[in-house]
Design a protein around this motif. Structure first.
Motif, PDB file in Angstrom:
ATOM      1  N   ARG A  12       0.595  -1.034   0.327  1.00  5.72           N
ATOM      2  CA  ARG A  12      -0.262   0.389  -0.421  1.00  5.72           C
ATOM      3  C   ARG A  12       0.764   1.027  -0.308  1.00  5.72           C
ATOM      4  NH1 ARG A  12      -4.556   2.473   3.811  1.00  5.72           N
ATOM      5  NH2 ARG A  12      -4.827   4.062   3.351  1.00  5.72           N
TER       6      ARG A  12
ATOM      7  N   ASN B  57     -10.505   7.745   1.720  1.00  7.39           N
ATOM      8  CA  ASN B  57      -9.796   8.303   2.687  1.00  7.39           C
ATOM      9  C   ASN B  57     -10.350   9.744   3.843  1.00  7.39           C
ATOM     10  OD1 ASN B  57      -6.374   8.387   3.523  1.00  7.39           O
ATOM     11  ND2 ASN B  57      -6.922  10.485   3.242  1.00  7.39           N
TER      12      ASN B  57
ATOM     13  N   ASN C 210     -10.239   8.595   7.197  1.00  5.43           N
ATOM     14  CA  ASN C 210      -9.927   8.641   7.970  1.00  5.43           C
ATOM     15  C   ASN C 210     -10.909   9.209   9.720  1.00  5.43           C
ATOM     16  OD1 ASN C 210      -7.392   9.738   6.917  1.00  5.43           O
ATOM     17  ND2 ASN C 210      -7.053  11.256   6.921  1.00  5.43           N
TER      18      ASN C 210
ATOM     19  N   LYS D 245     -11.565   5.740  12.066  1.00  8.15           N
ATOM     20  CA  LYS D 245     -10.540   5.631  12.186  1.00  8.15           C
ATOM     21  C   LYS D 245      -9.724   6.359  13.431  1.00  8.15           C
ATOM     22  CE  LYS D 245      -6.969   5.910   9.165  1.00  8.15           C
ATOM     23  NZ  LYS D 245      -4.997   6.115   8.981  1.00  8.15           N
ATOM     24  N   GLU D 246      -8.809   7.229  13.050  1.00  4.77           N
ATOM     25  CA  GLU D 246      -8.677   8.168  14.821  1.00  4.77           C
ATOM     26  C   GLU D 246      -9.968   8.656  15.473  1.00  4.77           C
ATOM     27  OE1 GLU D 246      -5.711   9.870  13.886  1.00  4.77           O
ATOM     28  OE2 GLU D 246      -6.033   8.586  12.015  1.00  4.77           O
TER      29      GLU D 246
ATOM     30  N   ASP E 178     -16.822  15.325  10.694  1.00  2.50           N
ATOM     31  CA  ASP E 178     -17.748  14.863  11.651  1.00  2.50           C
ATOM     32  C   ASP E 178     -17.143  14.691  13.301  1.00  2.50           C
ATOM     33  OD1 ASP E 178     -14.630  13.749  13.102  1.00  2.50           O
ATOM     34  OD2 ASP E 178     -13.869  13.810  10.936  1.00  2.50           O
TER      35      ASP E 178
ATOM     36  N   ILE F  19      -8.700  17.670  15.098  1.00  2.00           N
ATOM     37  CA  ILE F  19      -7.499  17.426  14.742  1.00  2.00           C
ATOM     38  C   ILE F  19      -7.059  18.923  15.416  1.00  2.00           C
ATOM     39  CG2 ILE F  19      -5.531  18.241  12.997  1.00  2.00           C
ATOM     40  CD1 ILE F  19      -7.739  16.585  11.115  1.00  2.00           C
TER      41      ILE F  19
ATOM     42  N   TYR G 183       2.858  12.487   7.153  1.00  2.00           N
ATOM     43  CA  TYR G 183       2.672  13.624   8.673  1.00  2.00           C
ATOM     44  C   TYR G 183       1.755  12.490   9.557  1.00  2.00           C
ATOM     45  CZ  TYR G 183       1.407  16.841  12.099  1.00  2.00           C
ATOM     46  OH  TYR G 183       1.025  17.061  13.156  1.00  2.00           O
TER      47      TYR G 183
ATOM     48  N   VAL H 150      -0.877  13.037  13.488  1.00  2.00           N
ATOM     49  CA  VAL H 150      -1.194  13.794  14.368  1.00  2.00           C
ATOM     50  C   VAL H 150      -0.638  13.362  15.762  1.00  2.00           C
ATOM     51  CG1 VAL H 150      -2.487  15.100  15.917  1.00  2.00           C
ATOM     52  CG2 VAL H 150      -2.838  14.952  14.157  1.00  2.00           C
TER      53      VAL H 150
ATOM     54  N   GLY I 117      -1.774   4.937   9.936  1.00  2.00           N
ATOM     55  CA  GLY I 117      -1.441   4.707   8.712  1.00  2.00           C
ATOM     56  C   GLY I 117      -0.021   5.143   8.958  1.00  2.00           C
ATOM     57  N   THR I 118      -0.149   5.248   7.014  1.00  2.00           N
ATOM     58  CA  THR I 118       1.099   5.783   6.872  1.00  2.00           C
ATOM     59  C   THR I 118       1.250   7.420   6.186  1.00  2.00           C
ATOM     60  OG1 THR I 118       0.996   4.701   5.393  1.00  2.00           O
ATOM     61  CG2 THR I 118       3.065   5.133   5.011  1.00  2.00           C
ATOM     62  N   GLY I 119       0.404   8.225   6.624  1.00  2.00           N
ATOM     63  CA  GLY I 119       0.619   9.455   6.937  1.00  2.00           C
ATOM     64  C   GLY I 119       0.619  10.076   5.318  1.00  2.00           C
ATOM     65  N   LEU I 120       0.177   9.180   4.329  1.00  2.00           N
ATOM     66  CA  LEU I 120      -0.151   9.383   2.526  1.00  2.00           C
ATOM     67  C   LEU I 120      -1.521   9.981   2.263  1.00  2.00           C
ATOM     68  CD1 LEU I 120       2.757   7.350   1.545  1.00  2.00           C
ATOM     69  CD2 LEU I 120       2.764   9.042   1.800  1.00  2.00           C
ATOM     70  N   GLY I 121      -2.105   9.658   2.563  1.00  2.00           N
ATOM     71  CA  GLY I 121      -3.641   9.035   2.759  1.00  2.00           C
ATOM     72  C   GLY I 121      -3.759  11.064   1.998  1.00  2.00           C
ATOM     73  N   LEU I 122      -3.847  11.869   3.358  1.00  2.00           N
ATOM     74  CA  LEU I 122      -3.929  13.142   2.959  1.00  2.00           C
ATOM     75  C   LEU I 122      -3.311  14.108   2.032  1.00  2.00           C
ATOM     76  CD1 LEU I 122      -5.579  14.749   6.180  1.00  2.00           C
ATOM     77  CD2 LEU I 122      -6.905  14.019   4.648  1.00  2.00           C
TER      78      LEU I 122
HETATM   79  P1  ATP Z   1      -3.068   6.367   5.162  1.00  2.00           P
HETATM   80  O1  ATP Z   1      -4.274   7.617   4.613  1.00  2.00           O
HETATM   81  O2  ATP Z   1      -1.693   6.745   4.380  1.00  2.00           O
HETATM   82  O3  ATP Z   1      -3.587   5.024   5.672  1.00  2.00           O
HETATM   83  P2  ATP Z   1      -3.043   8.411   7.617  1.00  2.00           P
HETATM   84  O4  ATP Z   1      -4.825   8.438   7.561  1.00  2.00           O
HETATM   85  O5  ATP Z   1      -2.760   8.262   9.165  1.00  2.00           O
HETATM   86  O6  ATP Z   1      -2.187   7.462   6.864  1.00  2.00           O
HETATM   87  P3  ATP Z   1      -3.723  11.079   6.483  1.00  2.00           P
HETATM   88  O7  ATP Z   1      -4.661  10.434   5.588  1.00  2.00           O
HETATM   89  O8  ATP Z   1      -2.355  11.570   5.446  1.00  2.00           O
HETATM   90  O9  ATP Z   1      -2.834   9.813   7.340  1.00  2.00           O
HETATM   91  O10 ATP Z   1      -4.206  11.797   8.023  1.00  2.00           O
HETATM   92  C1  ATP Z   1      -2.647  12.454   8.196  1.00  2.00           C
HETATM   93  C2  ATP Z   1      -2.986  12.486   9.938  1.00  2.00           C
HETATM   94  O11 ATP Z   1      -4.571  13.596   9.957  1.00  2.00           O
HETATM   95  C3  ATP Z   1      -4.057  11.737  10.334  1.00  2.00           C
HETATM   96  O12 ATP Z   1      -2.733  10.771  11.043  1.00  2.00           O
HETATM   97  C4  ATP Z   1      -4.485  11.573  11.718  1.00  2.00           C
HETATM   98  O13 ATP Z   1      -3.560  11.935  12.626  1.00  2.00           O
HETATM   99  C5  ATP Z   1      -5.372  13.383  11.160  1.00  2.00           C
HETATM  100  N1  ATP Z   1      -6.317  13.438  10.775  1.00  2.00           N
HETATM  101  C6  ATP Z   1      -7.481  13.483   9.179  1.00  2.00           C
HETATM  102  N2  ATP Z   1      -8.180  13.339   9.361  1.00  2.00           N
HETATM  103  C7  ATP Z   1      -8.558  13.350  11.181  1.00  2.00           C
HETATM  104  C8  ATP Z   1     -10.225  13.687  11.625  1.00  2.00           C
HETATM  105  N3  ATP Z   1     -11.077  13.499  10.508  1.00  2.00           N
HETATM  106  N4  ATP Z   1     -10.350  13.216  12.725  1.00  2.00           N
HETATM  107  C9  ATP Z   1      -8.825  13.429  13.637  1.00  2.00           C
HETATM  108  N5  ATP Z   1      -7.582  13.385  13.114  1.00  2.00           N
HETATM  109  C10 ATP Z   1      -7.666  13.413  11.854  1.00  2.00           C
END
Ligand code: ATP
Ligand code: MG
Length: 432
Positions: A253, A324, A328, A331-332, A357, A362, A375, A377, A387-392
């Motif tokens: 991934r 994503n 997110n 997952k968070e 949500d 954040i 990145y 949080v 996660g990897t921090g690549l999604g956003l």
């Molecule tokens: P990946 O999407 O690559 O699996 P990830 O979800 O950790 O990994 P991003 O999608 O880039 O990475 O999100 C970056 C960070 O932003 C997340 O790790 C999380 O800490 C924070 N974040 C993003 N969306 C939310 C949200 N809706 N509520 C709280 N924190 C969020």
């Protein structure tokens, strides 16, 4: 006879007098023409009654003035050209004399030091504070030393918190006439962007290696155990293989995400293939795929989208964007009464897509970083959330590839909204 001689002498005297007067007037005219560099004063080349010698002199002067006039025009045209070029340069240029008094600065230098106008004739120490720059200026005029170095520079009065990185080249200037050093010049070139890019590249390699190394180390550890037959029972073997499989998928991934980012960054024409699609059905499909997570988190959702509403975009990337953003939010947040809303609002020239949500949110300090690659949080969260921090970062690049923008507003514990502003089809066509 005597009368005749007297009359002749008188006539000659008058003629001589007139000739002298004309000569005097011609000399005055010539000297005035030379002083004023004005050919018109010579009658534009139509010579006055005068002696041959005078006519020759007059013609000579006329031609000299003509030559010097065209030379002056040439010099002035050259000066204009040089000024236009130097003023238009993005590099800042400063010239100062042996007393360290500023003799010339271009527009970029004024911007860099926040001067309203060139501080000509002022001592450089009154206008520039950087000790490294001042030392180099001093060395250039007193010891005729050339120097190239980097400095960090904060534009006076600027609100930006990140200083610029400047490459400075200071060198003495040798006069073409006296062959002595009477002045020196400095060229300041802004290299902030290339330095930032270098840093981003270094961070990317370091982060990518780190993210790939962790699952690989785990897989290798299990493989070693299996190889050395330290795991005898079948159940443990199956469990270990499933852990390895999970980490293998994680590596796949990460690589997949990195390839997506690289494709989006390459900005090739084929990167985006837009079609118009029904957004309500599309969002529902993404949510259906995340159903197990919704169930696990006991989360609910609302689709604030009109049944016939559609948007224009590349469905491959829109799937990644919505998946994503919703993933997110799920997952968070810990399991509980989480509620997620996906909305679409058509405005005059734009479509606004939102994912909201009411979870943990954040922190304000992290909001400017969340779109950066790798990145997260909280880097030390439990592995189930990891996660990897690549999604956003993919989401942001994909939105930008559609000509749109993404913004986040979050009040932790109250509400978090990711809002995408997308130009409508017509606007998009106009841009391309
Ligand atoms: P990946 O999407 O690559 O699996 P990830 O979800 O950790 O990994 P991003 O999608 O880039 O990475 O999100 C970056 C960070 O932003 C997340 O790790 C999380 O800490 C924070 N974040 C993003 N969306 C939310 C949200 N809706 N509520 C709280 N924190 C969020
Ligand atoms: Mg994510």
């Amino acid at each position: 006879m005597t009368y005749f001689l007297i009359a002749l002498a008188s006539i000659l005297a008058v003629l001589l007098f007139l000739q002298q007067k004309r000569t005097a007037s011609n000399i005055r005219r010539l000297s005035e023409a030379m002083r004023k560099h004005d050919r018109q004063l010579l009658g534009g080349g139509r010579f006055h009654r005068s002696t041959d010698a005078f006519r020759t002199l007059e013609r000579e002067i006329f031609e000299q003035l003509f030559e010097s006039e065209s030379l002056e025009q040439k010099i002035s045209r050259r000066e204009d050209l040089i000024t236009t070029v130097v003023e238009g340069l993005s590099d800042a240029i400063l010239v100062f004399d042996w007393e360290m008094k500023i003799r010339f600065t271009n527009r970029s230098a004024c911007k860099l030091f926040n001067w309203n106008s060139p501080p000509l004739d002022r001592h450089v120490k009154e206008c520039i504070r950087d000790p490294k720059l001042l030392e180099a200026f001093e060395n250039a005029v007193t010891h005729h030393q050339q120097a190239t170095f980097e400095i960090t520079h904060q534009i006076p009065g600027s609100e930006s918190i990140t200083p610029l990185t400047l490459e400075v080249d200071v060198a003495p200037l040798t006069s073409t006439e006296s062959h002595s050093v009477t002045r020196a010049r400095a060229v300041l070139h802004d290299i902030t962007e290339s330095r930032t890019l270098d840093q981003v590249r270094r961070d990317f390699v370091a982060n990518a290696s780190h993210e790939l190394r962790t699952p690989l180390t785990i897989i290798n550890g299990y493989l070693e155990n299996l190889e050395e037959s330290r795991i005898s029972d079948r159940d443990s073997s199956i469990r270990f293989i499933s852990v390895m499989h999970k980490h293998g998928k994680r590596i796949a991934r990460i690589i997949e995400d990195m390839l997506t980012i690289s494709k989006l960054e390459s900005r090739t024409q084929e990167a985006i293939q837009c079609t118009s699609f029904n957004f309500l059905h599309f969002a529902q499909e993404v949510i259906d795929r995340l159903k197990p997570m919704f169930d696990e988190k006991k989360a609910t959702y609302t689709l604030d989208i009109k049944p016939e509403a559609s948007i224009n975009g590349d469905t491959f990337y829109w799937d990644q964007i919505l998946f994503n953003l919703i993933e997110n939010a799920l997952k968070e947040n810990d399991a509980g009464a989480l509620s997620i809303t996906v909305g679409l609002e058509h405005r005059e020239t734009t479509d606004i897509i939102t994912v909201t949500d009411d979870g943990v949110g954040i922190p304000a300090t992290a909001q400017e970083f969340i779109f950066k690659r790798f990145y997260r949080v909280d880097q030390n969260r439990g592995s189930e959330k990891k996660g990897t921090g690549l999604g956003l970062s993919i989401v942001k690049r994909a939105v930008e590839a559609h000509g749109g923008e993404i913004d986040v507003q979050s009040t932790p514990g109250v509400e978090t909204t990711f809002a995408i502003t997308l130009p409508r089809q017509k606007e998009l066509a106009r841009q391309s």
